[in-house]
Design an enzyme around this catalytic site. Structure first.
Site, PDB file in Angstrom:
ATOM      1  N   MET A 178     -33.752  20.133  35.107  1.00 10.63           N
ATOM      2  CA  MET A 178     -32.402  20.675  34.878  1.00 10.63           C
ATOM      3  C   MET A 178     -31.460  19.653  34.246  1.00 10.63           C
ATOM      4  SD  MET A 178     -31.974  22.786  38.456  1.00 10.63           S
ATOM      5  CE  MET A 178     -32.788  21.596  39.503  1.00 10.63           C
TER       6      MET A 178
ATOM      7  N   ALA B 249     -43.229  22.173  37.330  1.00 11.33           N
ATOM      8  CA  ALA B 249     -43.086  21.930  35.891  1.00 11.33           C
ATOM      9  C   ALA B 249     -43.568  20.536  35.500  1.00 11.33           C
ATOM     10  CB  ALA B 249     -41.632  22.131  35.478  1.00 11.33           C
TER      11      ALA B 249
ATOM     12  N   LYS C 220     -31.722  33.288  37.656  1.00 16.37           N
ATOM     13  CA  LYS C 220     -31.018  32.053  37.954  1.00 16.37           C
ATOM     14  C   LYS C 220     -30.560  31.350  36.675  1.00 16.37           C
ATOM     15  CE  LYS C 220     -32.559  28.218  40.011  1.00 16.37           C
ATOM     16  NZ  LYS C 220     -33.483  27.417  40.803  1.00 16.37           N
TER      17      LYS C 220
ATOM     18  N   GLY D  99     -40.450  30.199  39.709  1.00 15.29           N
ATOM     19  CA  GLY D  99     -41.084  29.310  38.740  1.00 15.29           C
ATOM     20  C   GLY D  99     -41.547  28.033  39.413  1.00 15.29           C
ATOM     21  N   GLY D 100     -42.676  27.493  38.959  1.00 16.16           N
ATOM     22  CA  GLY D 100     -43.154  26.215  39.481  1.00 16.16           C
ATOM     23  C   GLY D 100     -43.551  26.304  40.941  1.00 16.16           C
ATOM     24  N   ASP D 101     -43.054  25.372  41.725  1.00 16.29           N
ATOM     25  CA  ASP D 101     -43.336  25.328  43.164  1.00 16.29           C
ATOM     26  C   ASP D 101     -42.065  25.709  43.933  1.00 16.29           C
ATOM     27  OD1 ASP D 101     -45.194  24.161  45.415  1.00 16.29           O
ATOM     28  OD2 ASP D 101     -43.176  23.435  45.816  1.00 16.29           O
TER      29      ASP D 101
ATOM     30  N   ASP E 160     -37.081  35.335  39.671  1.00 22.30           N
ATOM     31  CA  ASP E 160     -35.925  34.780  38.973  1.00 22.30           C
ATOM     32  C   ASP E 160     -36.233  34.600  37.489  1.00 22.30           C
ATOM     33  OD1 ASP E 160     -37.363  32.384  38.732  1.00 22.30           O
ATOM     34  OD2 ASP E 160     -36.656  31.718  40.694  1.00 22.30           O
TER      35      ASP E 160
ATOM     36  N   PRO F 223     -45.713  26.987  35.901  1.00 21.26           N
ATOM     37  CA  PRO F 223     -44.805  26.798  34.770  1.00 21.26           C
ATOM     38  C   PRO F 223     -44.808  27.919  33.721  1.00 21.26           C
ATOM     39  CG  PRO F 223     -46.701  25.374  34.568  1.00 21.26           C
ATOM     40  CD  PRO F 223     -46.873  26.105  35.863  1.00 21.26           C
TER      41      PRO F 223
HETATM   42  N1  SAH Z   1     -39.412  25.154  41.162  1.00 17.84           N
HETATM   43  C1  SAH Z   1     -39.494  24.758  39.766  1.00 17.84           C
HETATM   44  C2  SAH Z   1     -38.231  24.081  39.294  1.00 17.84           C
HETATM   45  C3  SAH Z   1     -37.014  24.976  39.288  1.00 17.84           C
HETATM   46  S1  SAH Z   1     -35.587  24.163  38.688  1.00 17.84           S
HETATM   47  C4  SAH Z   1     -40.725  23.871  39.569  1.00 17.84           C
HETATM   48  O1  SAH Z   1     -41.341  23.429  40.547  1.00 17.84           O
HETATM   49  O2  SAH Z   1     -41.096  23.638  38.425  1.00 17.84           O
HETATM   50  C5  SAH Z   1     -35.598  24.658  37.004  1.00 17.84           C
HETATM   51  C6  SAH Z   1     -35.975  23.500  36.101  1.00 17.84           C
HETATM   52  O3  SAH Z   1     -37.387  23.308  36.125  1.00 17.84           O
HETATM   53  C7  SAH Z   1     -35.647  23.724  34.653  1.00 17.84           C
HETATM   54  O4  SAH Z   1     -34.279  23.454  34.375  1.00 17.84           O
HETATM   55  C8  SAH Z   1     -36.562  22.718  33.992  1.00 17.84           C
HETATM   56  O5  SAH Z   1     -36.047  21.422  34.090  1.00 17.84           O
HETATM   57  C9  SAH Z   1     -37.801  22.813  34.876  1.00 17.84           C
HETATM   58  N2  SAH Z   1     -38.810  23.720  34.320  1.00 17.84           N
HETATM   59  C10 SAH Z   1     -39.279  24.846  34.882  1.00 17.84           C
HETATM   60  N3  SAH Z   1     -40.247  25.413  34.117  1.00 17.84           N
HETATM   61  C11 SAH Z   1     -40.391  24.602  33.045  1.00 17.84           C
HETATM   62  C12 SAH Z   1     -41.224  24.623  31.884  1.00 17.84           C
HETATM   63  N4  SAH Z   1     -42.114  25.593  31.670  1.00 17.84           N
HETATM   64  N5  SAH Z   1     -41.081  23.612  30.986  1.00 17.84           N
HETATM   65  C13 SAH Z   1     -40.218  22.609  31.186  1.00 17.84           C
HETATM   66  N6  SAH Z   1     -39.406  22.540  32.254  1.00 17.84           N
HETATM   67  C14 SAH Z   1     -39.484  23.513  33.170  1.00 17.84           C
END
Ligand code: SAH
Length: 251
Positions: free
Chosen positions: A170, A120, A58, A89-91, A36, A13
């Site tokens: 999102m 996230a 993105k 970002g994230g997974d 991205d 995150p």
């Molecule tokens: N693959 C990512 C998600 C991508 S979609 C994951 O696993 O986290 C993008 C959405 O992820 C954003 O619109 C938001 O809803 C969420 N997101 C990603 N990073 C975030 C963060 N640091 N804080 C809050 N929401 C986050």
């Protein structure tokens, strides 16, 4: 020529300390990183100074490369013999289009490896002290995507309510439709929720209120992406971490 490997790497995150050791190693050693808009500067700064950094942002405000073009770019570089780090970002497999990129790589006969990241929802839970499951409050947790496309067709019935936690990714732009949809499905207007913006970053914000106030929360506090909407009783439990972060909004 031997083709390279495409690594689909979860960056978590935002906090570099939340990278896996494997992700950190791949980022440090990569000669090309395709990333991205969600991957923050602190993580990108870990790359080798000579690494080629390709941004395929993105975010709505920036120029975005269509997904087919991203797939083609990854495959082209790998077929040219380079190991490619595709940093997300994230997974990569939670709303990250990692599945599409993996399939494109496999269709081209390119080796692909996936490195999971902290999504996230998990990051936001840890940073706020909102346990996504809790024996006294929820034993089911669901992740859904709240972006405009297809929102009305998505069946969320039963995903939120007593004993359940619903995490919406999102959902900032569509917050009014989300609140309406959930209440139309029978969810009580006073169901507690939390909005977590910029989870795990220095500018994190947490807002709480009832479901009916979701549109007002987003508007009054000018909530911006990236943010998560967490719905359910787990958001109403008190904990010291949350108490120091939260702003309350009433209906
Ligand atoms: N693959 C990512 C998600 C991508 S979609 C994951 O696993 O986290 C993008 C959405 O992820 C954003 O619109 C938001 O809803 C969420 N997101 C990603 N990073 C975030 C963060 N640091 N804080 C809050 N929401 C986050």
């Amino acid at each position: 020529m031997q083709s390279g490997t495409i690594h689909l790497v979860g960056a978590g995150p935002g906090d570099p300390e939340l990278l896996t050791l494997r992700a950190a190693r791949l980022i440090k050693n990569a000669s090309i990183i395709v990333h991205d808009g969600l991957v923050g500067p602190a993580i990108l700064d870990m790359a080798h100074p000579d690494a080629q950094m390709v941004c395929v942002a993105k975010s709505r405000s920036k120029h975005t490369l269509p997904q087919e073009d991203i797939n083609a770019l990854l495959v082209r570089e790998a077929l040219a013999g380079r190991d490619v780090v595709r940093l997300k970002g994230g997974d990569p497999f939670v709303f990250g289009r990692g599945g599409e990129e993996m399939e494109a790589a496999q269709a081209a006969g390119v080796d692909v490896q996936v490195v999971p990241g902290i999504s996230a929802a998990n990051g936001a839970a840890a940073a706020t002290g909102i346990a996504l499951t809790h024996r006294d409050a929820a034993s089911i947790v669901s992740f859904v995507a709240g972006q405009c496309k297809g929102l009305s067709e998505q069946d969320w019935a039963g995903l939120a309510g007593k004993g359940r936690t619903l995490v919406i990714y999102m959902g900032v732009k569509t917050a009014p439709s989300i609140a309406e949809k959930l209440m139309a499905d029978g969810l009580a207007p006073d169901t507690p929720l939390a909005v977590v913006e910029n989870a795990c970053r220095t500018d994190m914000r947490v807002l709480r209120g009832p479901l009916a106030a979701l549109p007002d929360i987003v508007e009054a506090h000018k909530v911006k992406s990236p943010a998560l909407i967490i719905i359910g009783d787990v958001t109403a439990r008190e904990n010291a971490a949350l108490a120091s972060l939260v702003s309350e909004i009433s209906a």
